[in-house]
Design a protein around this motif. Sequence first.
Motif, mmCIF file in Angstrom:
data_model
loop_
_atom_site.group_PDB
_atom_site.id
_atom_site.type_symbol
_atom_site.label_atom_id
_atom_site.label_comp_id
_atom_site.label_asym_id
_atom_site.label_seq_id
_atom_site.Cartn_x
_atom_site.Cartn_y
_atom_site.Cartn_z
ATOM 1 N N SER A 33 2.468 2.879 -3.419
ATOM 2 C CA SER A 33 2.012 1.367 -4.128
ATOM 3 C C SER A 33 2.381 1.190 -5.185
ATOM 4 O O SER A 33 3.175 1.982 -5.790
ATOM 5 C CB SER A 33 0.442 1.735 -4.252
ATOM 6 N N PHE A 45 -2.757 -4.952 -8.302
ATOM 7 C CA PHE A 45 -1.816 -4.208 -7.165
ATOM 8 C C PHE A 45 -0.878 -5.357 -6.566
ATOM 9 O O PHE A 45 -1.248 -6.556 -6.416
ATOM 10 C CB PHE A 45 -3.113 -4.031 -6.044
ATOM 11 N N GLU A 48 1.457 -1.866 -0.750
ATOM 12 C CA GLU A 48 1.447 -0.533 -0.368
ATOM 13 C C GLU A 48 2.346 -0.505 0.976
ATOM 14 O O GLU A 48 2.239 -1.167 1.765
ATOM 15 C CB GLU A 48 0.276 -0.245 -0.067
ATOM 16 N N ASN A 56 -0.611 -3.436 3.149
ATOM 17 C CA ASN A 56 -1.613 -3.925 2.248
ATOM 18 C C ASN A 56 -0.736 -4.843 0.991
ATOM 19 O O ASN A 56 0.367 -4.151 0.612
ATOM 20 C CB ASN A 56 -2.497 -3.015 1.527
ATOM 21 N N ARG A 96 -2.479 10.573 1.899
ATOM 22 C CA ARG A 96 -2.967 10.041 2.691
ATOM 23 C C ARG A 96 -3.280 10.578 4.252
ATOM 24 O O ARG A 96 -2.484 10.460 5.175
ATOM 25 C CB ARG A 96 -2.320 8.468 3.129
ATOM 26 N N ASN A 101 -9.231 8.811 1.837
ATOM 27 C CA ASN A 101 -8.637 8.332 0.656
ATOM 28 C C ASN A 101 -8.003 9.799 -0.003
ATOM 29 O O ASN A 101 -8.905 10.824 -0.126
ATOM 30 C CB ASN A 101 -9.702 8.011 -0.469
ATOM 31 N N MET B 94 -11.472 1.024 -1.197
ATOM 32 C CA MET B 94 -12.249 0.857 -0.021
ATOM 33 C C MET B 94 -11.497 1.400 1.308
ATOM 34 O O MET B 94 -10.228 0.912 1.378
ATOM 35 C CB MET B 94 -12.640 -0.552 0.202
ATOM 36 N N ALA B 95 -12.118 2.296 1.939
ATOM 37 C CA ALA B 95 -11.299 3.082 3.060
ATOM 38 C C ALA B 95 -11.382 1.909 4.279
ATOM 39 O O ALA B 95 -12.301 1.115 4.629
ATOM 40 C CB ALA B 95 -12.158 4.506 3.220
ATOM 41 N N THR B 98 -7.336 -2.677 6.170
ATOM 42 C CA THR B 98 -6.090 -2.816 5.302
ATOM 43 C C THR B 98 -6.071 -2.287 3.911
ATOM 44 O O THR B 98 -5.246 -2.677 3.162
ATOM 45 C CB THR B 98 -5.383 -4.045 5.286
ATOM 46 N N SER B 99 -7.076 -1.410 3.645
ATOM 47 C CA SER B 99 -7.227 -1.263 2.241
ATOM 48 C C SER B 99 -6.907 -0.203 1.573
ATOM 49 O O SER B 99 -6.948 0.093 0.512
ATOM 50 C CB SER B 99 -8.921 -1.239 1.810
ATOM 51 N N TYR B 100 -6.209 0.572 2.464
ATOM 52 C CA TYR B 100 -5.591 1.940 1.966
ATOM 53 C C TYR B 100 -4.506 1.705 1.113
ATOM 54 O O TYR B 100 -3.808 0.773 1.000
ATOM 55 C CB TYR B 100 -5.083 2.749 3.231
ATOM 56 N N GLY B 101 -4.481 2.600 0.049
ATOM 57 C CA GLY B 101 -3.414 2.357 -0.996
ATOM 58 C C GLY B 101 -3.818 1.215 -2.129
ATOM 59 O O GLY B 101 -3.141 1.222 -3.011
ATOM 60 N N LYS B 102 -4.651 0.703 -1.730
ATOM 61 C CA LYS B 102 -4.938 -0.621 -2.643
ATOM 62 C C LYS B 102 -6.060 -0.299 -3.807
ATOM 63 O O LYS B 102 -7.509 -0.279 -3.208
ATOM 64 C CB LYS B 102 -5.669 -1.869 -2.042
#
Lengths: 115, 115
Positions: A33, A45, A48, A56, A96, A101, B94-95, B98-102
């Motif tokens: 990221s 951000f 990613e 993302n 990951r 998470n 947030m899991a 598309t929120s992984y890594g953010k």
Amino acid sequence: KAGVTQTPRYLIKTRGQQVTLSCSPISGHRSVSWYQQTPGQGLQFLFEYFSETQRNKGNFPGRFSGRQFSNSRSEMNVSTLELGDSALYLCASSARPGQENTEAFFGQGTRLTVV
Amino acid sequence: GESVGLHLPTLSVQEGDNSIINCAYSNSASDYFIWYKQESGKGPQFIIDIRSNMDKRQGQRVTVLLNKTVKHLSLQIAATQPGDSAVYFCAENMAGGTSYGKLTFGQGTILTVHP
């Protein structure tokens, strides 16, 4: 185990130019990221990548782009640089595993100054 | 025009005191939270994390408390040392989707420890 490596550490560019920053994640980590840190906006951000795919994207203009290679190394590019792009650009990698998470580990950052 | 920087909250303590740093997070759907420490010229360093199915987690000299009802996170540092002086950030994730890594970061708190 080596940490996240970002190159270069410092960069000075002129308005209108473009720049490419590089990030090598921790060995075995597949998620990378990117974040922009400024005194005015804090840590924001950018995007990613996971397994070479952008998963993302943050709220930045299209001048900001990135990619990830098969070895998980990532680059970000900023075109047509503006003074406001001066910032510390941080890269973070995480493992990951599955759907869980995991903590993100940050590099030292690249300090970009646009003049 | 003149840019306005973030006015970070500050906390000054004496060496040996306990420190409590607070953070209000924004997204009630966030289920993973992390505290980072950032020293001058360095990238954020992972301190401790907590998932939303917990309300307390302890590490070495640090404890994180999570209150989902009021969307509040705190970091307690026991026996604070001068080396703890840094900017502390909370981050939420947030899991799923598309929120992984953010990671969404708070504005940060400057901790100064006086010998």
